[in-house]
Design a protein around this motif. Structure first.
Motif, PDB file in Angstrom:
ATOM      1  N   THR A 153      76.544 -88.059 -11.062  1.00 19.85           N
ATOM      2  CA  THR A 153      75.216 -87.962 -11.689  1.00 19.85           C
ATOM      3  C   THR A 153      74.107 -87.860 -10.655  1.00 19.85           C
ATOM      4  OG1 THR A 153      75.080 -90.383 -11.823  1.00 19.85           O
ATOM      5  CG2 THR A 153      75.925 -89.214 -13.749  1.00 19.85           C
ATOM      6  N   GLY A 154      74.321 -88.457  -9.470  1.00 19.35           N
ATOM      7  CA  GLY A 154      73.307 -88.392  -8.423  1.00 19.35           C
ATOM      8  C   GLY A 154      73.153 -86.998  -7.863  1.00 19.35           C
ATOM      9  N   ILE A 155      74.265 -86.256  -7.799  1.00 18.89           N
ATOM     10  CA  ILE A 155      74.229 -84.870  -7.333  1.00 18.89           C
ATOM     11  C   ILE A 155      73.924 -83.962  -8.519  1.00 18.89           C
ATOM     12  CG2 ILE A 155      75.670 -82.958  -6.531  1.00 18.89           C
ATOM     13  CD1 ILE A 155      77.063 -84.908  -4.672  1.00 18.89           C
ATOM     14  N   THR A 156      72.845 -83.220  -8.416  1.00 19.47           N
ATOM     15  CA  THR A 156      72.465 -82.279  -9.478  1.00 19.47           C
ATOM     16  C   THR A 156      72.286 -80.864  -8.952  1.00 19.47           C
ATOM     17  OG1 THR A 156      70.118 -82.813  -9.150  1.00 19.47           O
ATOM     18  CG2 THR A 156      71.319 -84.080 -10.816  1.00 19.47           C
ATOM     19  N   SER A 157      72.379 -80.688  -7.639  1.00 20.26           N
ATOM     20  CA  SER A 157      72.166 -79.375  -7.025  1.00 20.26           C
ATOM     21  C   SER A 157      73.013 -79.243  -5.776  1.00 20.26           C
ATOM     22  CB  SER A 157      70.680 -79.204  -6.658  1.00 20.26           C
ATOM     23  OG  SER A 157      70.493 -78.140  -5.740  1.00 20.26           O
ATOM     24  N   GLY A 158      73.485 -78.046  -5.514  1.00 15.82           N
ATOM     25  CA  GLY A 158      74.247 -77.807  -4.298  1.00 15.82           C
ATOM     26  C   GLY A 158      73.411 -77.952  -3.046  1.00 15.82           C
ATOM     27  N   ALA A 159      72.100 -77.926  -3.189  1.00 15.38           N
ATOM     28  CA  ALA A 159      71.195 -78.083  -2.051  1.00 15.38           C
ATOM     29  C   ALA A 159      70.850 -79.547  -1.782  1.00 15.38           C
ATOM     30  CB  ALA A 159      69.910 -77.300  -2.303  1.00 15.38           C
ATOM     31  N   GLN A 160      71.516 -80.450  -2.486  1.00 15.29           N
ATOM     32  CA  GLN A 160      71.185 -81.875  -2.417  1.00 15.29           C
ATOM     33  C   GLN A 160      71.358 -82.432  -1.006  1.00 15.29           C
ATOM     34  OE1 GLN A 160      71.138 -83.058  -5.871  1.00 15.29           O
ATOM     35  NE2 GLN A 160      70.434 -85.128  -5.536  1.00 15.29           N
ATOM     36  N   THR A 161      70.396 -83.257  -0.583  1.00 18.36           N
ATOM     37  CA  THR A 161      70.507 -83.976   0.683  1.00 18.36           C
ATOM     38  C   THR A 161      70.401 -85.487   0.477  1.00 18.36           C
ATOM     39  OG1 THR A 161      68.124 -83.738   1.071  1.00 18.36           O
ATOM     40  CG2 THR A 161      69.573 -82.054   2.033  1.00 18.36           C
ATOM     41  N   THR A 162      69.740 -85.932  -0.603  1.00 18.04           N
ATOM     42  CA  THR A 162      69.620 -87.362  -0.895  1.00 18.04           C
ATOM     43  C   THR A 162      69.616 -87.591  -2.410  1.00 18.04           C
ATOM     44  OG1 THR A 162      67.195 -87.342  -0.980  1.00 18.04           O
ATOM     45  CG2 THR A 162      68.213 -87.780   1.169  1.00 18.04           C
ATOM     46  N   PHE A 163      69.907 -88.819  -2.811  1.00 16.38           N
ATOM     47  CA  PHE A 163      69.670 -89.261  -4.184  1.00 16.38           C
ATOM     48  C   PHE A 163      69.574 -90.781  -4.176  1.00 16.38           C
ATOM     49  CE2 PHE A 163      74.300 -89.278  -3.910  1.00 16.38           C
ATOM     50  CZ  PHE A 163      74.682 -90.433  -4.592  1.00 16.38           C
ATOM     51  N   THR A 164      69.127 -91.362  -5.275  1.00 13.27           N
ATOM     52  CA  THR A 164      68.948 -92.811  -5.378  1.00 13.27           C
ATOM     53  C   THR A 164      70.114 -93.426  -6.135  1.00 13.27           C
ATOM     54  OG1 THR A 164      66.544 -92.557  -5.386  1.00 13.27           O
ATOM     55  CG2 THR A 164      67.425 -94.664  -6.169  1.00 13.27           C
ATOM     56  N   GLU A 165      70.785 -94.402  -5.514  1.00 16.59           N
ATOM     57  CA  GLU A 165      71.906 -95.054  -6.198  1.00 16.59           C
ATOM     58  C   GLU A 165      71.368 -95.950  -7.305  1.00 16.59           C
ATOM     59  OE1 GLU A 165      72.798 -98.457  -5.940  1.00 16.59           O
ATOM     60  OE2 GLU A 165      71.297 -99.086  -4.495  1.00 16.59           O
ATOM     61  N   SER A 166      72.233 -96.328  -8.242  1.00 17.42           N
ATOM     62  CA  SER A 166      71.766 -96.871  -9.518  1.00 17.42           C
ATOM     63  C   SER A 166      71.760 -98.397  -9.628  1.00 17.42           C
ATOM     64  CB  SER A 166      72.602 -96.302 -10.668  1.00 17.42           C
ATOM     65  OG  SER A 166      73.966 -96.632 -10.500  1.00 17.42           O
ATOM     66  N   SER A 167      72.029 -99.150  -8.554  1.00  9.74           N
ATOM     67  CA  SER A 167      71.925-100.599  -8.646  1.00  9.74           C
ATOM     68  C   SER A 167      70.454-101.015  -8.592  1.00  9.74           C
ATOM     69  CB  SER A 167      72.687-101.264  -7.486  1.00  9.74           C
ATOM     70  OG  SER A 167      71.928-101.190  -6.289  1.00  9.74           O
ATOM     71  N   ALA A 197      68.768 -97.962  -3.542  1.00  9.78           N
ATOM     72  CA  ALA A 197      68.733 -97.441  -2.176  1.00  9.78           C
ATOM     73  C   ALA A 197      68.879 -95.926  -2.172  1.00  9.78           C
ATOM     74  CB  ALA A 197      69.855 -98.075  -1.352  1.00  9.78           C
ATOM     75  N   THR A 198      68.357 -95.313  -1.132  1.00  7.10           N
ATOM     76  CA  THR A 198      68.504 -93.873  -0.947  1.00  7.10           C
ATOM     77  C   THR A 198      69.832 -93.571  -0.273  1.00  7.10           C
ATOM     78  OG1 THR A 198      66.122 -93.517  -0.772  1.00  7.10           O
ATOM     79  CG2 THR A 198      67.554 -91.814   0.158  1.00  7.10           C
ATOM     80  N   VAL A 199      70.620 -92.702  -0.886  1.00  4.99           N
ATOM     81  CA  VAL A 199      71.887 -92.253  -0.312  1.00  4.99           C
ATOM     82  C   VAL A 199      71.637 -90.894   0.336  1.00  4.99           C
ATOM     83  CG1 VAL A 199      74.281 -91.618  -0.768  1.00  4.99           C
ATOM     84  CG2 VAL A 199      73.202 -93.470  -2.065  1.00  4.99           C
ATOM     85  N   THR A 200      71.970 -90.777   1.609  1.00  4.67           N
ATOM     86  CA  THR A 200      71.765 -89.533   2.349  1.00  4.67           C
ATOM     87  C   THR A 200      73.107 -88.867   2.628  1.00  4.67           C
ATOM     88  OG1 THR A 200      69.763 -90.369   3.418  1.00  4.67           O
ATOM     89  CG2 THR A 200      70.871 -88.505   4.474  1.00  4.67           C
ATOM     90  N   ILE A 201      73.197 -87.588   2.331  1.00  5.37           N
ATOM     91  CA  ILE A 201      74.402 -86.817   2.626  1.00  5.37           C
ATOM     92  C   ILE A 201      74.265 -86.250   4.031  1.00  5.37           C
ATOM     93  CG2 ILE A 201      75.790 -84.803   1.988  1.00  5.37           C
ATOM     94  CD1 ILE A 201      74.787 -85.227  -0.900  1.00  5.37           C
TER      95      ILE A 201
END
Length: 456
Positions: free
Chosen positions: A250-264, A268-272
């Protein structure tokens, strides 16, 4: 030279235009058989794209990343992983529970596969991994450096099938040092029923070291697991408070993704993190082909891909490229070392592309205008029109300045067509390939627009 007639009227869709190509491969549509990607174009099976070296599976093969509706993070080894900064909520010292949803390419890997960890030199807290024998390992320290490792007594290889997705849960009780390992078959949500992978293992007791290291998922700096990562959950206490929940589906919504916010609650910001060379981490939201240091697709020489002095043609590549492009890396190449040829390639290490054609005497280049955006899907169309004596390169719907075609001879040669590498080897492009196509005519701006719309 063979030509393919076409009547261009009102274009209904990009699909109509693509169906007119002599060569067309699409990571999501072309079937795979005998190491070849099926040509969807009118040229038929003679233009199937072989994966790398035609003698069999080897390091020259790009990786086909399938997608069946669930997004995930693909990690190909190397310096690829996901990470989140240290935070007070992550500094667990007592009982610890880790849950992951993951699919390893090999459950008896040649090197240990780190699933998640919170560790750095002198700041080592814990690590969950699968070792080379296939057992699941859990390492903690009480002082930041002295490692206490416990492993499941039953190898995962006796239970798990390579490439298949499973849920894994590992726990450690601080007061006793007892570690447990459980697994469950793949499902969309965290399981409520688990199967014991091995008997409880008694390790050294003691509180986990509260360090300053980042929380890493799927690897650490300098190395990652090989496979698909869907979710990582960390809990303070066995069945306790969730302090980290990175759901890549669910955090990944685009192939261009570099970050998303985890759900706890920590949010926190998750960086790829992606390597600077070779195969890179992929946020998979659609089927793609992943190219690395020496990967390529190869199509046998065929007159449908050879263009005479009077032949118009169009070549299109749908590509995502990360980091700095390789200097003059080839995206599509049908070219000997010198002589008659055509190629679509990067301009040095700039985020720009151009079309180069030559009749063996005269070389003409078009493009090197608006750069594409690193990490974004780039649809590059190269058009040669003999009717106007021009060659034009499009970045998406944007046409670069047309260049007069001063060649007078044939562009035909006996070389193979390679995607991702020069026909004669080298000049590789590290990239994600969604599709590529070739037409024996010049597409117009409206037709190119329908292709751009289809793939974006």
């Amino acid at each position: 030279m063979t030509s393919v007639p076409s009547t261009v009227g009102i274009v209904a869709s990009g699909e109509d235009v693509l169906n007119d190509a002599v060569f067309w491969v699409d990571a999501g549509r072309s079937s795979i058989s005998n190491g070849a990607l099926t040509n969807l174009g009118t040229g038929g099976s003679t233009l199937n794209a072989v994966f790398g070296n035609t003698t069999g599976v080897d390091s020259f093969d790009p990786a086909l990343l399938t997608h069946t509706g669930t997004n995930y993070l693909y990690l190909p080894g190397g310096s690829n992983w996901a990470t989140t900064p240290d935070a007070a909520a992550l500094d667990i010292t007592g009982d610890l529970e880790i849950v992951v949803r993951v699919a390893l390419s090999d459950y008896t890997p040649t090197a240990s596969q780190i699933l998640c960890s919170k560790r750095a030199s002198g700041q080592y807290s814990w690590q969950l991994f699968i070792n080379t024998s296939g057992t699941v390992g859990f390492t903690v320290t009480t002082d930041g450096s002295t490692q206490i490792t416990s492993s499941s007594s039953v190898p995962s290889a006796g239970t798990f099938v390579d490439g298949t997705t499973y849920w894994l849960k590992a726990t450690r009780t601080a007061a006793t040092g007892v570690c447990t390992w459980q697994y469950a078959a793949d499902q969309a949500t965290e399981p409520t029923s688990w199967t014991t992978l091995a008997a409880n293992v008694n390790g050294a007791s003691g509180n986990v070291f509260s360090g300053t290291a980042a929380l890493d998922v799927g690897g650490i700096t300098g190395g990652s697991m090989d496979g698909r990562f869907y979710r990582c959950i960390v809990r303070n206490g066995i069945g306790g408070t969730t302090v980290f929940d990175a759901d890549f589906t669910t955090g990944i919504t685009s192939g261009a993704q570099t970050t998303f916010t985890e759900s706890s609650a920590n949010a926190a910001t998750v960086t790829i993190n992606r390597a600077t060379s070779g195969r890179k981490s992929v946020a998979v939201t659609r089927p793609i082909l992943l190219f690395g240091t020496d990967d390529y697709l190869e199509v046998a020489d065929n007159e449908l891909l050879d263009f005479g002095a009077s032949d118009s043609f169009t070549a299109v590549a749908v590509v995502r490229q990360w980091a700095t492009p390789n200097s003059f890396g080839r995206v599509m190449s049908k070219a000997p070392t010198s002589g008659a040829q055509w190629q679509l390639l990067n301009n040095s290490t700039n985020a720009q592309r151009y079309l180069a054609i030559s009749d063996g005497t005269t070389t003409v280049n078009a493009g090197v205008g608006n750069p594409y955006t690193i990490g974004a899907l780039a649809i590059t169309s190269a058009v040669r029109s003999t009717a106007t004596a021009k060659i034009t390169l499009y970045n998406g719907n944007s046409a670069q300045a047309a260049v007069t075609d001063t060649t007078t001879g044939s562009l035909a040669n006996s070389n193979v067509l390679r995607i991702g590498q020069a026909s004669t080897g080298g000049a590789t492009s590290d990239m994600e390939l969604v599709a590529a196509a070739v037409w024996r005519r010049a597409l117009n701006a409206n037709e190119i627009a329908t292709i751009v719309n289809r793939y974006t």
